[in-house]
Write a protein that holds these residues in place. Structure first.
Motif, PDB file in Angstrom:
ATOM      1  N   VAL A   1     116.212  37.805  55.253  1.00  0.00           N
ATOM      2  CA  VAL A   1     115.951  36.991  54.009  1.00  0.00           C
ATOM      3  C   VAL A   1     116.951  37.396  53.158  1.00  0.00           C
ATOM      4  O   VAL A   1     117.330  38.739  52.959  1.00  0.00           O
ATOM      5  N   THR A   2     117.425  36.394  52.587  1.00  0.00           N
ATOM      6  CA  THR A   2     118.521  36.660  51.374  1.00  0.00           C
ATOM      7  C   THR A   2     117.886  36.893  50.145  1.00  0.00           C
ATOM      8  O   THR A   2     116.695  36.874  50.123  1.00  0.00           O
ATOM      9  N   ASP A   3     118.666  37.353  49.255  1.00  0.00           N
ATOM     10  CA  ASP A   3     118.121  37.411  47.886  1.00  0.00           C
ATOM     11  C   ASP A   3     117.349  36.176  47.195  1.00  0.00           C
ATOM     12  O   ASP A   3     116.367  36.119  46.714  1.00  0.00           O
ATOM     13  N   GLU A   4     118.180  34.965  47.598  1.00  0.00           N
ATOM     14  CA  GLU A   4     117.642  33.722  47.444  1.00  0.00           C
ATOM     15  C   GLU A   4     116.142  33.618  48.101  1.00  0.00           C
ATOM     16  O   GLU A   4     115.439  33.006  47.301  1.00  0.00           O
ATOM     17  N   GLY A   5     116.321  33.929  49.098  1.00  0.00           N
ATOM     18  CA  GLY A   5     114.759  33.885  49.772  1.00  0.00           C
ATOM     19  C   GLY A   5     113.749  34.693  49.209  1.00  0.00           C
ATOM     20  O   GLY A   5     112.784  34.205  49.075  1.00  0.00           O
ATOM     21  N   GLN A   6     114.318  35.828  48.896  1.00  0.00           N
ATOM     22  CA  GLN A   6     113.268  36.653  48.212  1.00  0.00           C
ATOM     23  C   GLN A   6     112.742  35.950  47.018  1.00  0.00           C
ATOM     24  O   GLN A   6     111.479  36.209  46.795  1.00  0.00           O
ATOM     25  N   ALA A   7     113.722  35.533  46.314  1.00  0.00           N
ATOM     26  CA  ALA A   7     113.308  35.004  44.926  1.00  0.00           C
ATOM     27  C   ALA A   7     112.467  33.904  45.098  1.00  0.00           C
ATOM     28  O   ALA A   7     111.343  33.729  44.385  1.00  0.00           O
ATOM     29  N   ALA A   8     112.563  33.078  46.173  1.00  0.00           N
ATOM     30  CA  ALA A   8     111.954  32.004  46.535  1.00  0.00           C
ATOM     31  C   ALA A   8     110.536  32.492  46.851  1.00  0.00           C
ATOM     32  O   ALA A   8     109.418  31.828  46.410  1.00  0.00           O
ATOM     33  N   ILE A   9     110.291  33.204  47.554  1.00  0.00           N
ATOM     34  CA  ILE A   9     108.924  33.857  47.999  1.00  0.00           C
ATOM     35  C   ILE A   9     108.257  34.517  46.782  1.00  0.00           C
ATOM     36  O   ILE A   9     107.084  34.119  46.321  1.00  0.00           O
TER      37      ILE A   9
ATOM     38  N   VAL B   1     113.727  24.898  61.800  1.00  0.00           N
ATOM     39  CA  VAL B   1     113.097  25.394  60.700  1.00  0.00           C
ATOM     40  C   VAL B   1     114.105  26.539  60.354  1.00  0.00           C
ATOM     41  O   VAL B   1     114.618  26.444  58.973  1.00  0.00           O
ATOM     42  N   VAL B   2     114.628  27.080  61.205  1.00  0.00           N
ATOM     43  CA  VAL B   2     115.536  28.406  60.624  1.00  0.00           C
ATOM     44  C   VAL B   2     116.817  27.596  60.158  1.00  0.00           C
ATOM     45  O   VAL B   2     117.513  28.059  59.049  1.00  0.00           O
ATOM     46  N   ASP B   3     117.397  26.478  60.884  1.00  0.00           N
ATOM     47  CA  ASP B   3     118.537  25.831  60.488  1.00  0.00           C
ATOM     48  C   ASP B   3     118.390  25.519  59.080  1.00  0.00           C
ATOM     49  O   ASP B   3     119.218  25.639  58.257  1.00  0.00           O
ATOM     50  N   ARG B   4     117.241  24.964  58.927  1.00  0.00           N
ATOM     51  CA  ARG B   4     117.197  24.334  57.381  1.00  0.00           C
ATOM     52  C   ARG B   4     116.924  25.461  56.203  1.00  0.00           C
ATOM     53  O   ARG B   4     117.593  25.364  55.176  1.00  0.00           O
ATOM     54  N   LEU B   5     116.499  26.673  56.829  1.00  0.00           N
ATOM     55  CA  LEU B   5     116.267  27.588  55.844  1.00  0.00           C
ATOM     56  C   LEU B   5     117.825  28.467  55.526  1.00  0.00           C
ATOM     57  O   LEU B   5     117.910  28.734  54.515  1.00  0.00           O
ATOM     58  N   VAL B   6     118.252  28.447  56.769  1.00  0.00           N
ATOM     59  CA  VAL B   6     119.723  28.952  56.485  1.00  0.00           C
ATOM     60  C   VAL B   6     120.599  28.126  55.590  1.00  0.00           C
ATOM     61  O   VAL B   6     121.368  28.575  54.660  1.00  0.00           O
ATOM     62  N   ALA B   7     120.296  26.768  55.844  1.00  0.00           N
ATOM     63  CA  ALA B   7     121.232  25.757  55.069  1.00  0.00           C
ATOM     64  C   ALA B   7     120.812  25.814  53.517  1.00  0.00           C
ATOM     65  O   ALA B   7     121.781  25.734  52.873  1.00  0.00           O
ATOM     66  N   ARG B   8     119.932  26.464  53.463  1.00  0.00           N
ATOM     67  CA  ARG B   8     119.268  26.358  51.831  1.00  0.00           C
ATOM     68  C   ARG B   8     119.633  27.876  51.480  1.00  0.00           C
ATOM     69  O   ARG B   8     119.254  28.261  50.165  1.00  0.00           O
ATOM     70  N   ARG B   9     120.179  28.421  52.359  1.00  0.00           N
ATOM     71  CA  ARG B   9     120.456  29.976  52.049  1.00  0.00           C
ATOM     72  C   ARG B   9     119.329  30.919  51.819  1.00  0.00           C
ATOM     73  O   ARG B   9     119.517  31.819  50.823  1.00  0.00           O
ATOM     74  N   TYR B  10     118.043  30.668  52.259  1.00  0.00           N
ATOM     75  CA  TYR B  10     116.946  31.417  52.000  1.00  0.00           C
ATOM     76  C   TYR B  10     117.042  32.670  53.222  1.00  0.00           C
ATOM     77  O   TYR B  10     116.552  33.751  52.984  1.00  0.00           O
ATOM     78  N   LEU B  11     117.802  32.209  54.292  1.00  0.00           N
ATOM     79  CA  LEU B  11     117.877  33.124  55.619  1.00  0.00           C
ATOM     80  C   LEU B  11     119.464  33.181  55.882  1.00  0.00           C
ATOM     81  O   LEU B  11     120.106  32.337  55.386  1.00  0.00           O
ATOM     82  N   GLN B  12     119.859  34.318  56.512  1.00  0.00           N
ATOM     83  CA  GLN B  12     121.316  34.399  56.910  1.00  0.00           C
ATOM     84  C   GLN B  12     120.933  35.090  58.392  1.00  0.00           C
ATOM     85  O   GLN B  12     120.078  35.595  58.821  1.00  0.00           O
ATOM     86  N   THR B  13     122.033  34.586  59.160  1.00  0.00           N
ATOM     87  CA  THR B  13     122.128  34.991  60.521  1.00  0.00           C
ATOM     88  C   THR B  13     123.298  36.038  60.704  1.00  0.00           C
ATOM     89  O   THR B  13     124.353  35.766  60.096  1.00  0.00           O
ATOM     90  N   ALA B  14     123.034  37.003  61.883  1.00  0.00           N
ATOM     91  CA  ALA B  14     124.367  37.629  62.381  1.00  0.00           C
ATOM     92  C   ALA B  14     124.327  37.808  63.859  1.00  0.00           C
ATOM     93  O   ALA B  14     123.114  37.884  64.283  1.00  0.00           O
ATOM     94  N   PRO B  15     125.251  37.973  64.534  1.00  0.00           N
ATOM     95  CA  PRO B  15     125.144  38.188  65.904  1.00  0.00           C
ATOM     96  C   PRO B  15     124.939  39.805  66.112  1.00  0.00           C
ATOM     97  O   PRO B  15     125.135  40.863  65.469  1.00  0.00           O
TER      98      PRO B  15
END
Lengths: 154, 154
Positions: B112-120, B86-100
């Motif tokens: 959550v990215t800005d795009e993710g916020q907008a989608a919400i 699920v996370v992989d697909r959301l990252v692929a859509r740029r709705y989420l981002q990951t960092a170590p």
DNA sequence: CAATAGTTGTTCGCATACAAACAAACAAAA
DNA sequence: TTTTGTTTGTTTGTATGCGAACAACTATTG
């Protein structure tokens, strides 16, 4: 529309004054979780590596056989693509058998084999126990209420 | 314990005299169907091709971010293998981002990215409507009852 | 410190679940 | 009878859902 101006309280604040949206307050979330717990109980208790859908198809067919594949799918609320996979796996285990319908060249007539019958008899009491365990946190009245409410929204 | 003796009522006659087993009388069957209908309503109404699980992960993360992947999985009742997909697909859509995580070499910090916020924001009212539509056959009292019962068996 | 135990994320395999597109066969209507 | 429409079964692609095994890292304990 909120006025374009006035930075101060551009706060078209409550724009409906709706309470914050929380996934864990939506029915869908609880439906998914309750179903998950049930499947988990089923998997843990049931023998012969039978899955919930396989068990549904097997016992339903035993009720209404003979029966075509798609018809069994409708009876058990499974998609045509889903029921095919389930039937294929049950046939591979020799719990079901298929035969062409002489009266309808499209249909596959399904029936439960002796092995399938034996599997049902071997597990039917367990299946009852699975339901009991799933409902164990509820009183008798609550159990009936739950099933009734689920039926209404199905 | 019942006494070991006294044949009199050894009549465990019908070996239980249980009513016939019917899958469509078991909770599991109705849980599955009710969930199916809900998912169907969700899929039909929601935009951006968002799925129920993706929506759950996205909105939950928005509540509790920053958050590790497994932690988000626990919060949304998803398996480690499931949440990863699920996370992989959301990252692929740029709705989420990951960092170590600098403090823990194992963790992935999600946000959550800005795009993710907008989608919400674009879909939150629809999500509310989905819940409403799912519960539409029920009265207000029944709705609360259902959620409460589902919570009890989760 | 070193051994052990627990956590996090990954990968594999299997089983639903459904949309969509398809061929074959049947049914109804023109 | 030919056309049209429906039903049945199949296949492909995508997305959960989970058991199981694994490596890397952290935490705990002796």
């Amino acid at each position: 529309m909120a006025s374009i101006s006035d930075s101060e309280e551009v706060v078209e604040v409550e724009e409906g004054a709706q309470p914050a949206y929380r996934v864990d307050q939506q029915v869908g979330f609880h439906l998914r979780q309750a179903n998950q717990r049930h499947v988990s109980i089923f998997t843990g208790m049931m023998g012969d590596r039978l899955t919930t859908t396989q068990w549904a198809a097997l016992t339903k067919l035993n009720e209404i056989q003979p029966c075509s594949q798609n018809q069994l799918g409708r009876e058990t609320a499974m998609d045509v693509a889903t029921i095919k996979g389930v039937v294929d796996r049950l046939v591979a285990r020799r719990y079901l058998q298929t035969a062409p319908d002489p009266k309808d060249g499209r249909r596959l007539v399904l029936s439960v084999t002796d092995e399938g019958q034996a599997a049902i008899e071997r597990n039917v009491d367990i299946a009852r126990a699975v339901t009991e365990e799933t409902l164990s946190p509820l009183s008798s009245a609550e159990r009936m209420m739950l099933v009734e409410l689920l039926r209404k929204i199905s």
